[in-house]
Design a protein around this motif. Structure first.
Motif, PDB file in Angstrom:
ATOM      1  N   ASN A 192       0.825  -1.212   0.000  1.00  0.00           N
ATOM      2  CA  ASN A 192       0.000   0.000   0.000  1.00  0.00           C
ATOM      3  C   ASN A 192       0.857   1.258   0.000  1.00  0.00           C
ATOM      4  OD1 ASN A 192      -2.347  -1.399   0.006  1.00  0.00           O
ATOM      5  ND2 ASN A 192      -2.408  -1.524   2.260  1.00  0.00           N
ATOM      6  N   ARG A 193       1.935   1.186   0.741  1.00  0.00           N
ATOM      7  CA  ARG A 193       2.840   2.344   0.795  1.00  0.00           C
ATOM      8  C   ARG A 193       3.551   2.528  -0.554  1.00  0.00           C
ATOM      9  NH1 ARG A 193       5.071   5.815   4.445  1.00  0.00           N
ATOM     10  NH2 ARG A 193       7.282   6.258   4.178  1.00  0.00           N
ATOM     11  N   ASN A 194       3.853   1.367  -1.196  1.00  0.00           N
ATOM     12  CA  ASN A 194       4.389   1.363  -2.560  1.00  0.00           C
ATOM     13  C   ASN A 194       5.660   2.197  -2.720  1.00  0.00           C
ATOM     14  OD1 ASN A 194       4.337   0.520  -5.171  1.00  0.00           O
ATOM     15  ND2 ASN A 194       2.958   2.135  -5.902  1.00  0.00           N
ATOM     16  N   SER A 195       6.567   2.088  -1.761  1.00  0.00           N
ATOM     17  CA  SER A 195       7.814   2.865  -1.811  1.00  0.00           C
ATOM     18  C   SER A 195       8.643   2.490  -3.018  1.00  0.00           C
ATOM     19  CB  SER A 195       8.666   2.581  -0.574  1.00  0.00           C
ATOM     20  OG  SER A 195       7.947   2.839   0.574  1.00  0.00           O
ATOM     21  N   LEU A 196       9.409   3.452  -3.501  1.00  0.00           N
ATOM     22  CA  LEU A 196      10.351   3.163  -4.586  1.00  0.00           C
ATOM     23  C   LEU A 196      11.644   2.653  -3.964  1.00  0.00           C
ATOM     24  CD1 LEU A 196       9.715   6.457  -6.541  1.00  0.00           C
ATOM     25  CD2 LEU A 196       8.956   4.165  -7.213  1.00  0.00           C
ATOM     26  N   VAL A 197      12.308   1.768  -4.721  1.00  0.00           N
ATOM     27  CA  VAL A 197      13.578   1.227  -4.224  1.00  0.00           C
ATOM     28  C   VAL A 197      14.704   1.873  -5.027  1.00  0.00           C
ATOM     29  CG1 VAL A 197      14.965  -0.878  -3.931  1.00  0.00           C
ATOM     30  CG2 VAL A 197      12.468  -0.961  -3.669  1.00  0.00           C
ATOM     31  N   PHE A 198      15.721   2.358  -4.317  1.00  0.00           N
ATOM     32  CA  PHE A 198      16.898   2.920  -4.989  1.00  0.00           C
ATOM     33  C   PHE A 198      18.135   2.240  -4.421  1.00  0.00           C
ATOM     34  CE2 PHE A 198      14.005   6.133  -6.331  1.00  0.00           C
ATOM     35  CZ  PHE A 198      14.581   6.684  -7.471  1.00  0.00           C
ATOM     36  N   THR A 199      19.100   1.968  -5.294  1.00  0.00           N
ATOM     37  CA  THR A 199      20.315   1.320  -4.795  1.00  0.00           C
ATOM     38  C   THR A 199      21.556   2.109  -5.206  1.00  0.00           C
ATOM     39  OG1 THR A 199      20.499  -0.032  -6.760  1.00  0.00           O
ATOM     40  CG2 THR A 199      19.351  -1.027  -4.896  1.00  0.00           C
ATOM     41  N   TYR A 200      22.590   1.903  -4.429  1.00  0.00           N
ATOM     42  CA  TYR A 200      23.874   2.575  -4.690  1.00  0.00           C
ATOM     43  C   TYR A 200      24.942   1.504  -4.542  1.00  0.00           C
ATOM     44  CZ  TYR A 200      27.429   6.254  -4.324  1.00  0.00           C
ATOM     45  OH  TYR A 200      28.499   7.084  -4.536  1.00  0.00           O
ATOM     46  N   SER A 201      25.666   1.271  -5.611  1.00  0.00           N
ATOM     47  CA  SER A 201      26.654   0.196  -5.567  1.00  0.00           C
ATOM     48  C   SER A 201      27.979   0.703  -5.004  1.00  0.00           C
ATOM     49  CB  SER A 201      26.857  -0.363  -6.980  1.00  0.00           C
ATOM     50  OG  SER A 201      28.023  -1.152  -6.980  1.00  0.00           O
ATOM     51  N   LEU A 202      28.525  -0.070  -4.073  1.00  0.00           N
ATOM     52  CA  LEU A 202      29.815   0.313  -3.485  1.00  0.00           C
ATOM     53  C   LEU A 202      30.935  -0.548  -4.063  1.00  0.00           C
ATOM     54  CD1 LEU A 202      28.598   0.465   0.222  1.00  0.00           C
ATOM     55  CD2 LEU A 202      29.157   2.425  -1.195  1.00  0.00           C
ATOM     56  N   LYS A 203      30.567  -1.401  -5.033  1.00  0.00           N
ATOM     57  CA  LYS A 203      31.527  -2.389  -5.530  1.00  0.00           C
ATOM     58  C   LYS A 203      32.689  -1.783  -6.300  1.00  0.00           C
ATOM     59  CE  LYS A 203      28.361  -5.375  -6.819  1.00  0.00           C
ATOM     60  NZ  LYS A 203      27.650  -6.245  -7.676  1.00  0.00           N
ATOM     61  N   ARG A 204      32.351  -1.047  -7.342  1.00  0.00           N
ATOM     62  CA  ARG A 204      33.408  -0.587  -8.235  1.00  0.00           C
ATOM     63  C   ARG A 204      33.983   0.744  -7.780  1.00  0.00           C
ATOM     64  NH1 ARG A 204      30.438   0.290 -12.640  1.00  0.00           N
ATOM     65  NH2 ARG A 204      28.639  -0.574 -11.607  1.00  0.00           N
ATOM     66  N   LYS A 205      35.248   0.941  -8.156  1.00  0.00           N
ATOM     67  CA  LYS A 205      35.931   2.206  -7.831  1.00  0.00           C
ATOM     68  C   LYS A 205      35.140   3.394  -8.372  1.00  0.00           C
ATOM     69  CE  LYS A 205      40.286   2.162  -6.120  1.00  0.00           C
ATOM     70  NZ  LYS A 205      41.132   1.011  -6.227  1.00  0.00           N
ATOM     71  N   ALA A 206      34.600   3.184  -9.597  1.00  0.00           N
ATOM     72  CA  ALA A 206      33.894   4.268 -10.273  1.00  0.00           C
ATOM     73  C   ALA A 206      32.768   4.816  -9.397  1.00  0.00           C
ATOM     74  CB  ALA A 206      33.307   3.760 -11.581  1.00  0.00           C
ATOM     75  N   ARG A 207      32.228   3.923  -8.547  1.00  0.00           N
ATOM     76  CA  ARG A 207      31.125   4.319  -7.681  1.00  0.00           C
ATOM     77  C   ARG A 207      31.567   5.273  -6.560  1.00  0.00           C
ATOM     78  NH1 ARG A 207      27.254   5.324  -8.960  1.00  0.00           N
ATOM     79  NH2 ARG A 207      25.751   4.027  -9.992  1.00  0.00           N
ATOM     80  N   GLN A 208      32.909   5.281  -6.350  1.00  0.00           N
ATOM     81  CA  GLN A 208      33.381   6.044  -5.202  1.00  0.00           C
ATOM     82  C   GLN A 208      33.553   7.534  -5.527  1.00  0.00           C
ATOM     83  OE1 GLN A 208      36.647   4.246  -3.253  1.00  0.00           O
ATOM     84  NE2 GLN A 208      35.639   2.279  -3.107  1.00  0.00           N
ATOM     85  N   ARG A 209      32.941   7.941  -6.614  1.00  0.00           N
ATOM     86  CA  ARG A 209      33.041   9.358  -6.913  1.00  0.00           C
ATOM     87  C   ARG A 209      32.206  10.156  -5.886  1.00  0.00           C
ATOM     88  NH1 ARG A 209      29.442   7.417 -11.095  1.00  0.00           N
ATOM     89  NH2 ARG A 209      27.381   8.118 -10.491  1.00  0.00           N
ATOM     90  N   ARG A 210      32.342  11.454  -5.933  1.00  0.00           N
ATOM     91  CA  ARG A 210      31.687  12.287  -4.927  1.00  0.00           C
ATOM     92  C   ARG A 210      30.168  12.258  -5.100  1.00  0.00           C
ATOM     93  NH1 ARG A 210      32.594  17.520  -5.214  1.00  0.00           N
ATOM     94  NH2 ARG A 210      31.906  17.588  -3.109  1.00  0.00           N
ATOM     95  N   LEU A 211      29.478  12.362  -3.998  1.00  0.00           N
ATOM     96  CA  LEU A 211      28.042  12.498  -4.091  1.00  0.00           C
ATOM     97  C   LEU A 211      27.720  13.822  -4.750  1.00  0.00           C
ATOM     98  CD1 LEU A 211      26.503  11.551  -0.673  1.00  0.00           C
ATOM     99  CD2 LEU A 211      25.980  10.595  -2.873  1.00  0.00           C
ATOM    100  N   ARG A 212      26.687  13.826  -5.558  1.00  0.00           N
ATOM    101  CA  ARG A 212      26.441  15.058  -6.301  1.00  0.00           C
ATOM    102  C   ARG A 212      25.438  15.999  -5.636  1.00  0.00           C
ATOM    103  NH1 ARG A 212      24.806  12.421 -11.061  1.00  0.00           N
ATOM    104  NH2 ARG A 212      25.682  10.507 -10.280  1.00  0.00           N
ATOM    105  N   VAL A 213      24.754  15.498  -4.653  1.00  0.00           N
ATOM    106  CA  VAL A 213      23.798  16.394  -3.988  1.00  0.00           C
ATOM    107  C   VAL A 213      24.555  17.184  -2.914  1.00  0.00           C
ATOM    108  CG1 VAL A 213      21.812  16.503  -2.480  1.00  0.00           C
ATOM    109  CG2 VAL A 213      21.847  14.939  -4.394  1.00  0.00           C
ATOM    110  N   GLU A 214      24.406  18.482  -2.919  1.00  0.00           N
ATOM    111  CA  GLU A 214      25.105  19.278  -1.900  1.00  0.00           C
ATOM    112  C   GLU A 214      24.084  19.987  -1.019  1.00  0.00           C
ATOM    113  OE1 GLU A 214      28.121  18.987  -1.447  1.00  0.00           O
ATOM    114  OE2 GLU A 214      28.882  18.210  -3.315  1.00  0.00           O
TER     115      GLU A 214
END
Ligand code: ARG
Length: 453
Positions: free
Chosen positions: A431-453
């Motif tokens: 009923n709440r029907n939340s959206l699912v979001f994921t963030y991968s920590l696996k690859r180096k490329a993922r370790q870039r800076r977060l873009r939300v400030e």
């Protein structure tokens, strides 16, 4: 009064009490711009300063005299050249400069008297002549050598407010015209003041006029809200071609003061009502602050924080962007929670629930509405991702109903409910029907800076 206003007022009072405790007994040096002294609100500025004094803050006042000096020199037909912002004071001009310096000091003493406060004007600054620079003889314009801080401390301990006219005397008693900004900065350093205020006739340091270091906090009105010492140094470097810009000179004095024992320097517009109080008693402040000591901090939640954390979550729970939580739940998962504090008061929270060695969940992210749009959510998120990395998780996920854009801007990707860990899938509320979001920590490329400030 409606509930929301009442709640806001209670929050403001709570915050103010925190600062009252923090600043009681501390020393504040306040430089007042000369143009303010003629401003219609000026008596209110002195009233506020008297209030701070009666609250137990030790106040030193340095009145600027530039405008009054201009008036007096003009009235007596004395001409003085100004080179790079410094007035070349001829021996003939010095009696008029003294007249102006003591006149503004007297004005302040009178206003303090009206507020039942004792002020005392003194000759506590030692100075020497600037001398000849690039062929220009600065005559009776001086630089401060030192301030007799022992006497000033005694005056403060007697419950009086020392007032420094912008005159310094040589060992032989020769008077020099000195800069009241430099004087205020030197006094604050020698007294190891908690704060130095430049109460100005402009609205703070405007961001769009200067080259700024990255991530400097700017208000919605375009004023630099705060910079730590490193950022201030960077700003001075970036704008080194504008050395004689008067606002850059203030940043330079502020930076120096912060490296020499002053905790915080505030450049605040003195023309608006109660500005100095708003700056001191709110965490958001009302001008530009350069600071040397801790201001904000993220740390694990402790038992004593639970009430405040629930309080911060409340509005998000009400608007159904967060699931309700109880004190018992927070207590049970205490080590998952972190808090964001400013000057010791909590303004944000978040949690990282580790479901397996592969997957962790970011949850309960909430920020006090008074601190919105200051990048606190993003800082909490970075901290939680770091925590997940340290726990060797491969992926972080989040369930959200209201903030999909915020998460995708932060580098999260929308995913299927099927990607959730088994236990979470079972709890998933259709009923709440939340959206699912994921963030991968696996690859180096993922370790870039977060873009939300
Ligand atoms: N009230 C606090 C203080 O006086 C924080 C002020 C923050 N000011 C700012 N312009 N960001 O130290």
């Amino acid at each position: 009064m409606n509930q929301i206003n009442l709640k806001e007022q209670v929050n403001i009072i709570r915050e103010a009490f925190g600062y009252i405790n923090q600043f009681k007994g501390a020393t504040f040096v306040i430089k007042l711009d000369s143009t303010l002294i003629e401003h219609p609100f000026f008596s209110l500025v002195i009233k506020d300063i008297a209030l701070l004094h009666h609250m137990g803050i030790k106040i030193v006042i340095v009145p600027g005299a530039r405008q009054r000096i201009d008036e007096i020199l003009k009235a007596f037909h004395v001409r003085c050249r100004i080179v790079n912002g410094t007035r070349i004071t001829s021996p003939g001009a010095i009696p008029f400069i003294k007249m102006a310096a003591f006149d503004v000091s007297n004005k302040i003493m009178t206003l303090l008297a009206e507020n039942n406060t004792h002020g005392i004007i003194g000759n506590w600054a030692k100075a020497r002549g600037i001398g000849v620079i690039n062929g220009i003889n600065y005559q009776n314009s001086g630089i401060i050598e030192k301030v007799n801080s022992d006497i000033v401390k005694t005056v403060l301990d007697q419950g009086m407010i020392p007032i420094f006219p912008n005159i310094g005397w040589s060992a032989k008693g020769k008077p020099y015209n000195i800069s009241s900004n430099e004087l205020a900065a030197t006094i604050s350093q020698e007294l190891r003041a908690a704060k130095l205020f430049f109460l100005a006739d402009f609205e703070g340091i405007t961001a769009n006029t200067y080259k700024l270091p990255r991530n400097v906090q700017v208000t919605a009105d375009g004023i630099i809200s705060r910079m730590n010492v490193t950022e201030a140094e960077k700003m001075l470097e970036l704008n080194s071609s504008r050395k004689h810009d008067f606002k850059m000179e203030l940043i330079s004095l502020a930076h120096k003061a912060c490296t020499e024992g002053v905790q915080r320097v505030h450049i605040v517009d003195g023309r608006g009502e109660g500005m100095i109080l708003k700056e001191i008693f709110s965490s958001r402040g009302w001008g530009t602050m350069i600071y040397a000591n801790d201001f904000e901090n993220i740390r694990p939640m402790q038992h004593a924080d639970i009430g405040e954390v629930l309080h911060i979550m409340q509005p998000s729970i009400k608007e159904r962007s967060l699931l309700p939580r109880t004190a018992e739940e927070l207590e049970t998962n205490m080590e998952d929670y972190v808090v964001f504090e400013i000057d010791g008061a909590i303004h944000g929270c978040g949690a990282l629930h580790i479901h397996s060695s592969d997957q962790a969940e970011v949850a309960a992210l909430a920020v006090d509405s008074a601190q919105a749009n200051q990048g606190i959510g993003s800082k909490l998120m970075k901290y939680l991702l770091q925590k997940a990395r340290a726990a060797k998780c491969k992926e972080v996920f989040v369930l959200t109903t209201q903030a999909p854009d915020w998460f995708s801007k932060a580098g999260f990707k929308e995913a299927s409910v099927l990607s959730l860990p088994e236990s979470k899938k079972k709890q998933y509320n259709k009923n709440r029907n939340s959206l699912v979001f994921t963030y991968s920590l696996k690859r180096k490329a993922r370790q870039r800076r977060l873009r939300v400030e």
